[in-house]
Design an enzyme around this catalytic site. Structure first.
Site, mmCIF file in Angstrom:
data_model
loop_
_atom_site.group_PDB
_atom_site.id
_atom_site.type_symbol
_atom_site.label_atom_id
_atom_site.label_comp_id
_atom_site.label_asym_id
_atom_site.label_seq_id
_atom_site.Cartn_x
_atom_site.Cartn_y
_atom_site.Cartn_z
ATOM 1 N N ASP A 169 -2.288 -0.805 5.324
ATOM 2 C CA ASP A 169 -2.656 -0.677 7.107
ATOM 3 C C ASP A 169 -3.760 -0.278 6.688
ATOM 4 O OD1 ASP A 169 -3.262 2.481 6.708
ATOM 5 O OD2 ASP A 169 -1.945 1.872 4.790
ATOM 6 N N ASP A 175 -0.138 4.967 1.233
ATOM 7 C CA ASP A 175 -0.857 6.247 2.043
ATOM 8 C C ASP A 175 -0.075 5.934 3.251
ATOM 9 O OD1 ASP A 175 -1.103 8.046 0.114
ATOM 10 O OD2 ASP A 175 -3.090 7.486 0.533
ATOM 11 N N ASP A 182 1.198 -0.719 0.293
ATOM 12 C CA ASP A 182 0.207 -0.703 0.136
ATOM 13 C C ASP A 182 0.875 1.225 0.031
ATOM 14 O OD1 ASP A 182 -2.275 1.612 0.513
ATOM 15 O OD2 ASP A 182 -1.794 1.671 2.532
ATOM 16 N N ASP A 192 -4.484 4.159 -3.485
ATOM 17 C CA ASP A 192 -5.674 4.043 -2.850
ATOM 18 C C ASP A 192 -5.732 6.766 -3.306
ATOM 19 O OD1 ASP A 192 -8.885 4.836 -4.168
ATOM 20 O OD2 ASP A 192 -9.421 4.643 -2.044
ATOM 21 N N ASP A 198 -3.149 12.548 -0.004
ATOM 22 C CA ASP A 198 -4.095 13.056 -0.606
ATOM 23 C C ASP A 198 -4.728 14.135 0.932
ATOM 24 O OD1 ASP A 198 -4.528 11.426 -2.736
ATOM 25 O OD2 ASP A 198 -6.404 10.118 -1.536
#
Length: 241
Positions: free
Chosen positions: A179, A10, A8, A99, A19
């Protein structure tokens, strides 16, 4: 012998949410209430599209955004871990499923000279328009009820593994490092020889603990981490075996 590392981004590679970090570019480092309150669960990408319009309307340019994004801190031990992976690429394939968006991830990794560590980055496509506004689109469409509308990480991982098999590449072990709540869906397809590495104290770890308490634990092994140094220790043992 080849291992697949799935990261992942972030709160995993970087120690913040990329973001929300961009809000530092906004007037007074904050967003107006009506914009903040416009977020609907499962529709984060559309919300970020509105944030980028707001930044553009307030004259925030690409170079300022880039300067801000490249100050985001990496998680403890992560730069060393990625350096170690980079030195052992014959053993490790390495992908990001995130994402965030292509622009932010590219800026951050290239500034740290870490982009080459990753074979592929699967994230929401972003680009600057002719008027200088950053735009972002959903990564794909899917039918998974558990995941946000724009991204099912299980679908991404499954399609990647299928494509690799067609090329004759299979993995001794998959290591999934994440996470967030949206990392649980891909973790559920890992097999007993694979390992999930949820970050300590974050949503993924809590959700996996709950599954274990409900006597429906994941099939794979689990190693909780708080510093990427722990991940590196595991990988060093793995490649000696």
């Amino acid at each position: 012998m080849k291992f697949l590392l799935v990261f992942d981004f972030d709160h995993t590679i970087v120690d913040e949410n990329s973001d929300t970090w961009i809000v530092k570019c906004a007037p007074e480092n904050k967003l107006p209430n009506e914009l903040r309150n416009s977020y609907r669960p499962g529709h984060w990408t559309e919300y970020m599209g509105r944030v980028f319009v707001y930044l553009g309307d307030n004259g925030v340019k690409e170079d300022e955004m880039k300067r801000t994004m490249t100050t985001i801190p990496f998680t403890a031990g992560m730069v060393d871990l990625l350096g170690f992976i980079g030195k052992n690429k014959e053993l490790f394939d390495c992908i990001i499923v995130s994402d965030s968006n292509t622009v932010f991830i590219d800026w951050i990794l290239k500034a740290a000279e870490l982009r080459k560590v990753f074979d592929e980055v699967f994230t929401n496509p972003a680009a600057f328009s002719s008027t200088g506004y950053l735009t972002v689109q959903n990564f794909h469409a899917h039918h998974c009820a558990k995941c946000p509308k724009n991204l099912c990480k299980r679908k991404v991982l499954k399609e990647f593994l299928d494509k690799q098999l067609e090329r004759g590449v299979s993995y001794t072990q998959i290591v999934y490092i994440g996470d967030g709540g949206n990392d649980l869906c891909p973790v559920m397809i890992l097999k007993k020889d694979d390992i999930a590495m949820p970050r300590q104290g974050y949503t993924l770890e809590k959700k996996m603990s709950r599954l274990a308490q409900d006597f429906s634990p994941v099939e794979c092994s689990v190693l909780v981490w708080s510093s990427a140094t722990e991940i590196m220790s595991y990988l060093k043992v793995l490649i000696k075996e």
